[in-house]
Write an enzyme that holds these catalytic residues in place. Structure first.
Site, PDB file in Angstrom:
ATOM      1  CD1 TRP A  54      -2.254  -1.999   0.225  1.00  0.00           C
ATOM      2  CD2 TRP A  54      -3.470  -0.663   1.560  1.00  0.00           C
ATOM      3  NE1 TRP A  54      -3.527  -2.505   0.288  1.00  0.00           N
ATOM      4  CE2 TRP A  54      -4.289  -1.722   1.081  1.00  0.00           C
ATOM      5  CE3 TRP A  54      -4.004   0.283   2.415  1.00  0.00           C
ATOM      6  CZ2 TRP A  54      -5.639  -1.837   1.444  1.00  0.00           C
ATOM      7  CZ3 TRP A  54      -5.337   0.172   2.782  1.00  0.00           C
ATOM      8  CH2 TRP A  54      -6.142  -0.866   2.290  1.00  0.00           C
ATOM      9  CG  ASP A  72       3.410  -3.229  10.321  1.00  0.00           C
ATOM     10  OD1 ASP A  72       3.694  -4.152  11.120  1.00  0.00           O
ATOM     11  OD2 ASP A  72       2.525  -3.353   9.461  1.00  0.00           O
ATOM     12  CG  ASP A 115      -4.772  -4.113   4.371  1.00  0.00           C
ATOM     13  OD1 ASP A 115      -5.960  -4.470   4.485  1.00  0.00           O
ATOM     14  OD2 ASP A 115      -3.946  -4.742   3.680  1.00  0.00           O
ATOM     15  CE  LYS A 155      -7.398  -6.258   6.855  1.00  0.00           C
ATOM     16  NZ  LYS A 155      -6.388  -7.149   6.271  1.00  0.00           N
TER      17      LYS A 155
END
Length: 202
Positions: A54, A72, A115, A155
């Site tokens: 992404w 992340d 996501d 998401k």
């Protein structure tokens, strides 16, 4: 070969051929083609950015004057991520996450991408609750991180909380769509909320 296996194999091969780090890149590409959620010069936050598919799409869309912040808990390989990109190795639940993002972004984001997904245990009830908690965490971050008029791709797993999440998002955005991009496997429970024009907290 079954249709779903063939589709998965198709996007896997396509991602290798076109230089994307994951087949998930095509989910964002397909959402972008339909809704134009990213624009040149945008400041974007990508939550759960590893392995970087992404990020690659976002960097291409925002161009040289834009900026992408990736977050992340897994270390991200920064090789060949060309453009104005900053990676923060942090947990989405870290208390100083908003502060770190804003320090690097220097202003609120135009777009937030998420996501995020838990490590799948195979126990649906547990996995669903963990993923729903992540969705709620992203929504909690919106007032501090997303500018008025901003956009969100989020998401979620299909389940009993989906309608409640949709209702909450409709109170925060002018337009809310639920999408399942063609690149998403049919048997997967994932869907994406595509939210346009952030109004602000209700």
């Amino acid at each position: 070969m079954k249709l779903e296996i063939a589709k998965k194999e198709y996007y896997r091969k396509l991602s290798k051929r076109e230089g994307f780090r994951s087949r998930a890149a095509y989910k964002l590409i397909q959402i972008q083609l339909k809704h134009k959620i990213m624009k040149k010069g945008d400041k974007i936050v990508d939550l759960g950015c590893s392995p970087g598919g992404w990020v690659q799409v976002a960097l291409k869309e925002v161009g040289g004057k834009g900026k992408v912040i990736g977050v992340d808990i897994k270390t991200l390989n920064l090789e060949n991520l060309e453009g104005n990109f900053i990676f923060l190795k942090k947990n989405v639940y870290d208390k100083d996450l908003e502060e770190e993002i804003l320090k690097n972004l220097q202003e609120k984001a135009d777009v937030i991408l998420s996501d995020l997904s838990p490590n799948i245990s195979g126990v649906w009830e547990l996995d669903y609750q963990k993923q729903t908690d992540m969705v709620l965490r992203v929504m909690e971050l919106l007032p501090k991180l997303l500018r008025k008029g901003g956009r969100l791709v989020l998401k979620s797993f299909q389940g009993e909380e989906l309608k409640n999440i949709e209702r909450d998002l409709k109170g925060k955005f002018e337009k809310v769509f639920i999408e399942k991009p063609p690149a998403s496997r049919k048997e997967s429970s994932e869907v994406y909320f595509v939210c346009i024009n952030y109004i602000g907290p209700t």
